[in-house]
Design a protein around this motif. Structure first.
Motif, PDB file in Angstrom:
ATOM      1  N   TYR B  41      -4.816  -0.449  10.101  1.00 57.29           N
ATOM      2  CA  TYR B  41      -4.591   0.034   8.732  1.00 57.29           C
ATOM      3  C   TYR B  41      -3.096   0.303   8.483  1.00 57.29           C
ATOM      4  O   TYR B  41      -2.576  -0.003   7.418  1.00 57.29           O
ATOM      5  CB  TYR B  41      -5.389   1.314   8.471  1.00 57.29           C
ATOM      6  N   TYR B  91      -9.490   7.792   2.863  1.00 56.26           N
ATOM      7  CA  TYR B  91      -8.147   7.530   2.360  1.00 56.26           C
ATOM      8  C   TYR B  91      -8.020   6.135   1.739  1.00 56.26           C
ATOM      9  O   TYR B  91      -7.475   5.962   0.659  1.00 56.26           O
ATOM     10  CB  TYR B  91      -7.121   7.697   3.486  1.00 56.26           C
ATOM     11  N   PHE B  92      -8.541   5.127   2.434  1.00 61.81           N
ATOM     12  CA  PHE B  92      -8.374   3.756   1.938  1.00 61.81           C
ATOM     13  C   PHE B  92      -9.526   3.305   1.035  1.00 61.81           C
ATOM     14  O   PHE B  92      -9.442   2.260   0.415  1.00 61.81           O
ATOM     15  CB  PHE B  92      -8.204   2.763   3.102  1.00 61.81           C
TER      16      PHE B  92
END
Lengths: 371, 228
Positions: B41, B91-92
């Motif tokens: 990531y 978060y993503f």
């Protein structure tokens, strides 16, 4: 003393009234269980199924005026875990359960549904549920394709593109589904079969797709039919293009049907099937599903596992609203984002006028809808 | 064949990291799955970010598990892995992220550029580690592998050694994750690499010279699918 007694009696009545009201409210709320593979081999699909279920809960109220509550349970990637999750949902008093991912899971869950007398709608798996229905299991339905429809769509694609030859690549963890689909393709197309190969689960051999790419390149087929809906299909396509492969890839969908993935790859001539493709308006729900999904979850909506789980929940909501769930499912018709569902022998009538799968192809940065 | 050599170097480094954590750090480090994913990531921003993040994750894991038994530390590492995975998921948000891939030609074979770098880094790590193992300086490590209590009696600073092992291997795996990922990133990505490397490490651990056997098994297992 008498005053105290009167006060206690009045208070008890008031409380019981409140409880009654609460129970009434709960009665109006329809609890629907959703089996989602949050862990294991298919956990990526689990995310979209869970998101789609939440969206269905919202739309059921907004569009159909039905107050539903989805109860999500992790069905993992094994039949045993799916069975345990189903039992747990049944104990929580759900009116029906939808979901589960693989064919072995759906088969076990279908048996459990019959034992517990709880309706189960298979929204993803294409397992041989017909035999369960023939044996008298009235509790199992399927709004997903059956295996033959997967094959019908792939053969349709070969016909539309006038392909002279094709090559089959299956995904080992989904062997039951892929095998049945491949048999139907072989029996319904005149194109020449250049070969068949299978790649293993990435947990067993993470780079096995590279070997499959080399064999596919040698085959020199016009179309490669890819049976993996997961992330390995992306690695396969990328490796194939990198090594100079020129064939059109026809994918069963899933990851390779997502616009963000196709744009990120930037490789032309990737075709895929989907229950519905963004831009189509099969029913009033199609556009709303794609648009609201993006608004809420900030990503492209999945157009098979997610969409059909969404539809399955709305089907239960519409049927329950009308009356007896099983009877309504057997005789009624229901709106979904993929079309209008009717069930014959407990199987959604895919291929009928009002419910057809879609095929799209990615070219020059956009998706062309072929059917 | 170039691609297979790089891949087997990657799996050798991964499985040696697992063996080191198990034999020296007394933990079957299941967090490596998430360290790898974390690196993948972070490569969206810059692959080098994986180095400080991997080191910090390894350091934190050491601090939180240093007083635990092997079994408890292993279970904790699983929980730690899931926590990192969930943070990445929150978060993503997105299901899949596609990363750009650069192709290069080496000895007439086209390979992914970052995979070649990952192969070279892995080879460098394995070479340095084997040189260290052959030197006299590795005596503390060997004693600690054999018997933790005996190592403490002999004055080996076991806690410091464990910290070094967990931090270095954590850094390495996160960095390899930023380079060796398949170009598509999702929260559970690292597990497939971990499972495969654990198989190699388990087979190698049967033998006395486990690290050398890890190299052999990584090469054989990586090349096996080519023949079937």
């Amino acid at each position: 003393m008498r005053r105290v007694l009167i006060f206690v009696i009045i208070f008890t009545f008031l409380i019981s009234g409140c409880v009654q009201q609460k129970e009434d409210k709960e009665d109006k709320e329809i609890k629907i269980g959703v089996l989602v593979p949050k862990t294991g081999e298919f956990s990526s699909a689990g995310i979209v199924m869970e998101n789609a279920a939440k969206l269905a809960e919202k739309h059921a109220k907004e569009i159909f005026g039905v107050n539903i509550r989805v109860v999500i349970a992790d069905c993992g990637d094994k039949p045993e875990t799916a069975k345990t999750a189903f039992v747990s949902l049944a104990q929580q008093g759900v009116v029906a359960v939808v979901g589960a991912y693989s064919s072995p899971q759906a088969l076990v869950v279908a048996d459990t549904a019959n034992e517990l007398k709880v309706v189960y709608i298979a929204s993803v798996a294409s397992a041989d549920l017909e035999s369960k229905i023939r044996e008298g299991n009235r509790y199992v339905f399927r709004n997903a394709y059956n295996t033959s429809y997967w094959g019908v769509l792939a053969a349709e694609f070969l016909r539309i593109t006038n392909a002279k030859s094709y090559y089959l690549i299956g995904y080992d963890p989904l062997r039951t589904f892929n095998t049945a689909m491949f048999i139907l393709i072989k029996n319904s197309t005149k194109a020449e079969l250049k070969g068949e190969d299978w790649f293993k689960s990435p947990s067993v051999a993470p780079e096995d797709y590279k070997r499959a790419v080399e064999k596919a390149l040698i085959s020199d087929a016009e179309v490669i039919i890819l049976g993996d809906p997961g992330a390995t299909s992306v690695s396969f396509v990328r490796e194939y293009a990198m090594k100079g492969g020129k064939a059109t890839i026809y994918s069963v969908g899933g990851t390779l049907a997502l616009m963000s993935v196709l744009r990120g790859l930037g490789i032309d001539n990737i075709a895929f099937q989907a229950a519905a493709i963004e831009g189509e308006e099969k029913t009033k729900l199609t556009k709303r599903y794609f648009e609201n999904y993006r608004e809420i979850f900030k990503e492209d909506a999945n157009n098979y596992a997610g969409l059909l789980t969404y539809d399955a929940i709305l089907i239960v909501a519409q049927a329950k609203m009308k009356g007896n769930l099983i009877e309504e499912l057997e005789k009624g018709s229901f709106f979904g984002a993929a079309g209008i569902y009717t069930f014959e022998n407990h199987q959604a009538q895919w291929g009928s006028e009002k419910l057809r799968g879609s095929i799209g192809i990615f070219r020059s940065g956009k998706v062309e809808i072929l059917t | 064949m170039i691609s297979e050599i790089f891949t087997s170097a990657f799996y050798t480094a991964f499985s040696i990291s697992i063996l080191l954590c198990y034999r020296v750090g007394k933990i079957l480090n299941l967090s490596f799955a998430s360290f790898f994913t974390l690196g993948a990531y972070l490569s969206i921003l810059n692959p080098l970010l994986a180095i400080p993040f991997g080191a910090s994750a390894g350091f934190i894991l050491h601090k939180l598990t240093k007083k635990l038994s092997i079994a408890n530390a292993t279970i904790f590492s699983l929980g730690f892995a899931i926590a990192i995975e969930e943070i990445l998921r929150i978060y993503f948000r997105t299901e899949y992220i596609i990363l750009p891939v650069q192709k290069i030609t080496l000895f007439g074979e086209m390979v992914v550029g970052s995979h070649a770098i990952s192969g070279l880094i892995s080879t460098a790590f394995v070479t340095i580690f084997l040189c260290f193992l052959l030197s006299k300086k590795s005596i503390n490590l060997r004693v600690m592998e054999e018997d933790l209590e005996l190592a403490e009696i002999y004055g080996v600073r076991t806690e410091r050694l464990r910290l070094i092992v967990l931090t270095i291997t954590g850094t390495l795996i996160a960095f390899l994750g930023s380079l060796h990922n398949p170009g598509i990133v999702y929260p559970t990505l690292g597990w497939q690499y971990l499972i495969f490397s654990v198989i190699i490490a388990t087979l190698a651990n049967i033998f006395e010279r486990a690290y050398l056997f890890a190299i052999l098994f990584a090469f054989v297992i990586t090349c096996l699918p080519k023949f079937f």
